[in-house]
Design a protein around this motif. Sequence first.
Motif, PDB file in Angstrom:
ATOM      1  N   SER A  78      62.336  50.602  25.499  1.00  0.00           N
ATOM      2  CA  SER A  78      62.388  49.134  25.411  1.00  0.00           C
ATOM      3  C   SER A  78      63.774  48.624  25.018  1.00  0.00           C
ATOM      4  O   SER A  78      64.060  47.443  25.157  1.00  0.00           O
ATOM      5  CB  SER A  78      61.336  48.631  24.411  1.00  0.00           C
ATOM      6  OG  SER A  78      61.549  49.259  23.162  1.00  0.00           O
ATOM      7  N   ALA A  79      64.639  49.527  24.537  1.00  0.00           N
ATOM      8  CA  ALA A  79      66.013  49.105  24.229  1.00  0.00           C
ATOM      9  C   ALA A  79      66.912  49.256  25.457  1.00  0.00           C
ATOM     10  O   ALA A  79      68.115  49.005  25.385  1.00  0.00           O
ATOM     11  CB  ALA A  79      66.559  49.934  23.074  1.00  0.00           C
ATOM     12  N   GLY A  80      66.334  49.695  26.557  1.00  0.00           N
ATOM     13  CA  GLY A  80      67.105  49.846  27.791  1.00  0.00           C
ATOM     14  C   GLY A  80      67.766  51.204  27.927  1.00  0.00           C
ATOM     15  O   GLY A  80      68.510  51.459  28.881  1.00  0.00           O
ATOM     16  N   LYS A  81      67.506  52.116  26.999  1.00  0.00           N
ATOM     17  CA  LYS A  81      68.128  53.443  27.071  1.00  0.00           C
ATOM     18  C   LYS A  81      67.449  54.264  28.169  1.00  0.00           C
ATOM     19  O   LYS A  81      66.233  54.257  28.316  1.00  0.00           O
ATOM     20  CB  LYS A  81      67.977  54.140  25.717  1.00  0.00           C
ATOM     21  CG  LYS A  81      68.693  55.475  25.610  1.00  0.00           C
ATOM     22  CD  LYS A  81      68.558  56.002  24.174  1.00  0.00           C
ATOM     23  CE  LYS A  81      68.936  57.452  24.067  1.00  0.00           C
ATOM     24  NZ  LYS A  81      70.365  57.676  24.041  1.00  0.00           N
ATOM     25  N   ARG A  82      68.265  55.016  28.885  1.00  0.00           N
ATOM     26  CA  ARG A  82      67.766  55.835  29.992  1.00  0.00           C
ATOM     27  C   ARG A  82      67.758  57.303  29.573  1.00  0.00           C
ATOM     28  O   ARG A  82      68.707  57.786  28.950  1.00  0.00           O
ATOM     29  CB  ARG A  82      68.690  55.639  31.199  1.00  0.00           C
ATOM     30  CG  ARG A  82      68.153  56.242  32.477  1.00  0.00           C
ATOM     31  CD  ARG A  82      69.136  56.024  33.593  1.00  0.00           C
ATOM     32  NE  ARG A  82      70.148  57.080  33.584  1.00  0.00           N
ATOM     33  CZ  ARG A  82      70.876  57.443  34.634  1.00  0.00           C
ATOM     34  NH1 ARG A  82      70.719  56.807  35.777  1.00  0.00           N
ATOM     35  NH2 ARG A  82      71.759  58.407  34.551  1.00  0.00           N
ATOM     36  N   TYR A 112      58.970  56.147  16.878  1.00  0.00           N
ATOM     37  CA  TYR A 112      59.148  56.513  18.292  1.00  0.00           C
ATOM     38  C   TYR A 112      59.709  55.345  19.082  1.00  0.00           C
ATOM     39  O   TYR A 112      59.252  54.203  18.902  1.00  0.00           O
ATOM     40  CB  TYR A 112      57.797  56.912  18.894  1.00  0.00           C
ATOM     41  CG  TYR A 112      57.223  58.184  18.304  1.00  0.00           C
ATOM     42  CD1 TYR A 112      57.505  59.420  18.865  1.00  0.00           C
ATOM     43  CD2 TYR A 112      56.409  58.137  17.175  1.00  0.00           C
ATOM     44  CE1 TYR A 112      56.996  60.576  18.309  1.00  0.00           C
ATOM     45  CE2 TYR A 112      55.893  59.289  16.613  1.00  0.00           C
ATOM     46  CZ  TYR A 112      56.187  60.509  17.185  1.00  0.00           C
ATOM     47  OH  TYR A 112      55.685  61.651  16.632  1.00  0.00           O
ATOM     48  N   PRO A 113      60.652  55.617  19.976  1.00  0.00           N
ATOM     49  CA  PRO A 113      61.044  54.549  20.900  1.00  0.00           C
ATOM     50  C   PRO A 113      59.850  54.210  21.804  1.00  0.00           C
ATOM     51  O   PRO A 113      58.955  55.036  21.982  1.00  0.00           O
ATOM     52  CB  PRO A 113      62.188  55.162  21.712  1.00  0.00           C
ATOM     53  CG  PRO A 113      62.147  56.631  21.461  1.00  0.00           C
ATOM     54  CD  PRO A 113      61.351  56.874  20.222  1.00  0.00           C
ATOM     55  N   VAL A 114      59.850  53.012  22.324  1.00  0.00           N
ATOM     56  CA  VAL A 114      58.743  52.591  23.185  1.00  0.00           C
ATOM     57  C   VAL A 114      59.146  52.843  24.639  1.00  0.00           C
ATOM     58  O   VAL A 114      60.118  52.262  25.127  1.00  0.00           O
ATOM     59  CB  VAL A 114      58.434  51.087  22.980  1.00  0.00           C
ATOM     60  CG1 VAL A 114      57.280  50.653  23.879  1.00  0.00           C
ATOM     61  CG2 VAL A 114      58.120  50.803  21.518  1.00  0.00           C
ATOM     62  N   ALA A 115      58.413  53.719  25.300  1.00  0.00           N
ATOM     63  CA  ALA A 115      58.685  53.976  26.725  1.00  0.00           C
ATOM     64  C   ALA A 115      58.108  52.816  27.523  1.00  0.00           C
ATOM     65  O   ALA A 115      56.951  52.435  27.333  1.00  0.00           O
ATOM     66  CB  ALA A 115      58.032  55.285  27.154  1.00  0.00           C
ATOM     67  N   VAL A 116      58.935  52.234  28.383  1.00  0.00           N
ATOM     68  CA  VAL A 116      58.441  51.061  29.115  1.00  0.00           C
ATOM     69  C   VAL A 116      58.441  51.247  30.635  1.00  0.00           C
ATOM     70  O   VAL A 116      57.751  50.519  31.344  1.00  0.00           O
ATOM     71  CB  VAL A 116      59.255  49.784  28.783  1.00  0.00           C
ATOM     72  CG1 VAL A 116      59.006  49.352  27.348  1.00  0.00           C
ATOM     73  CG2 VAL A 116      60.745  49.981  29.033  1.00  0.00           C
ATOM     74  N   ARG A 117      59.188  52.213  31.120  1.00  0.00           N
ATOM     75  CA  ARG A 117      59.303  52.309  32.578  1.00  0.00           C
ATOM     76  C   ARG A 117      59.721  53.724  32.962  1.00  0.00           C
ATOM     77  O   ARG A 117      60.448  54.389  32.212  1.00  0.00           O
ATOM     78  CB  ARG A 117      60.375  51.316  33.060  1.00  0.00           C
ATOM     79  CG  ARG A 117      60.401  51.061  34.549  1.00  0.00           C
ATOM     80  CD  ARG A 117      61.214  49.795  34.859  1.00  0.00           C
ATOM     81  NE  ARG A 117      62.646  49.951  34.578  1.00  0.00           N
ATOM     82  CZ  ARG A 117      63.514  50.525  35.408  1.00  0.00           C
ATOM     83  NH1 ARG A 117      63.110  51.011  36.571  1.00  0.00           N
ATOM     84  NH2 ARG A 117      64.784  50.613  35.098  1.00  0.00           N
ATOM     85  N   GLY A 118      59.247  54.153  34.124  1.00  0.00           N
ATOM     86  CA  GLY A 118      59.671  55.437  34.641  1.00  0.00           C
ATOM     87  C   GLY A 118      60.048  55.308  36.102  1.00  0.00           C
ATOM     88  O   GLY A 118      59.406  54.557  36.854  1.00  0.00           O
ATOM     89  N   GLU A 119      61.092  56.021  36.492  1.00  0.00           N
ATOM     90  CA  GLU A 119      61.533  55.953  37.889  1.00  0.00           C
ATOM     91  C   GLU A 119      62.168  57.290  38.253  1.00  0.00           C
ATOM     92  O   GLU A 119      63.211  57.652  37.683  1.00  0.00           O
ATOM     93  CB  GLU A 119      62.546  54.814  38.029  1.00  0.00           C
ATOM     94  CG  GLU A 119      62.868  54.456  39.462  1.00  0.00           C
ATOM     95  CD  GLU A 119      63.961  53.393  39.512  1.00  0.00           C
ATOM     96  OE1 GLU A 119      63.954  52.448  38.702  1.00  0.00           O
ATOM     97  OE2 GLU A 119      64.852  53.541  40.373  1.00  0.00           O
TER      98      GLU A 119
END
Length: 444
Positions: A27-31, A13-20
């Motif tokens: 964590s790779a910066g993908k939106r 799983y990608p690591v979710a780091v932020r929500g807006e």
Amino acid sequence: MTRILHRHTRTTYPVAVRGEGIHLFDSAGKRYIDASGGAAVSCLGHGHPRVVAAIQRQAETLAYAHTSFFTSEPAEALAEVLVEGAPAGIGHVYFVSGGSEAVEAALKLARQYFLEIGQPERRHVIARWQSYHGNTLGALAAGGNLWRRRPFEPLLVDMPHVAACYPYRGMRPGESEEAYGRRVADELETEILRLGPGTVAAFVAETVVGATLGAVPPVPGYLPRIREICDRHGVLLILDEVMCGMGRTGTLHACEQEGVAPDLMTIAKGLGGGYQPIGAVLLSERIFAAVRDGSGFFQHGHTYLGHPVACAAALEVQRVIADEDLLANVRRQGAVLMEALTARFGDHPHVGDIRGRGLFQAIELVADRNTKEPFDPALKLNARIKADAMARGLLCYPMGGTVDGQRGDHVLLAPPFTLTEAQAAEIVRLLGEAVDACTKDIGP
Ligand code: PLP
């Protein structure tokens, strides 16, 4: 290397780091554009400053006080707000930490109600096929989703099931929606009579079916007929609005659009919008009075029920929705989204149905539009679409087993109530690309 037993052990799983707002970032910066709020949870989108501030204030003031000793201000205030907006007859609230817990509590309240009023022989709960009520054992027993039930069948209490109200596949040629609704609703009466009137405590159903069928509202007249049958036989009506409730369909409660009020209603997801884990059972005054005037004690309870921080978060979520009149936006953007889906998929060879209400919509995928034949489940089309969409930066909620718990695929959309026209267009564009890419090589 992970120490978590993730949902799928062979998936990374990608690591979710932020929500807006409507977006999540890994964590790779993908939106990603979050078009389903996870599983119809994030009704306000992510990182809403008012909710974040309310959580912080509450955590600083009082994070936790056990409900066998205390009540708390946010829990009392939230209960007031919920009763104010509730369907007729609802007068009290029981808080829990999620949807499954809400269903468990509702089932036990229904049973205890009949003990309180001296009808201990009422012991059956009737539910529907093609429904989902949660993964705890009681909720799973109520659920009518074959693939979820099968491994745990030996542990499940016996709850009879009647047909879902699923017009796309259930309506006979030449049958009107009203006639169909009456026919499937009447299955409930047949089942009550089979079990023995006076032995049935409750009927439980999702007002608009969510995860299992993909945003299927009842046909006109179906729920009023169900209400009538329940009343005739003294059976409590439990509406599960964990997914479809709290504004998702454009009214605070989905049952408002049916003109039906339940005796017990479960809510969760959109109640706290994902900011905290919280769910609740809304109960009628009749049920409350039976407990109050009887044993005076609901024989249930969890450590975290009525958690002050969870209640403060949910209270702020509900205040934001009211202050910003977001249900009007749900209705407005719901129409925009439906129009965009219809324009994109109305003639699509592999989309058989486009349905839903408010910002709770779905497409059902078929191998053949004319025969409604679903794709071979071995193709795992729903999983392919989920992965393909995610790679394109779209989070949607595809599921399999739409037809009968094994065959069939749909994609559910449940974007935030703040959705804009441009975001709706982007969601449909990306979903269109994902569906095209995943269906082009796998015709019937
Ligand atoms: N009821 C319905 C209608 C649901 O859609 C869900 C979850 O998807 C549940 C109950 C269970 O909720 P939870 O996953 O919070 O336990």
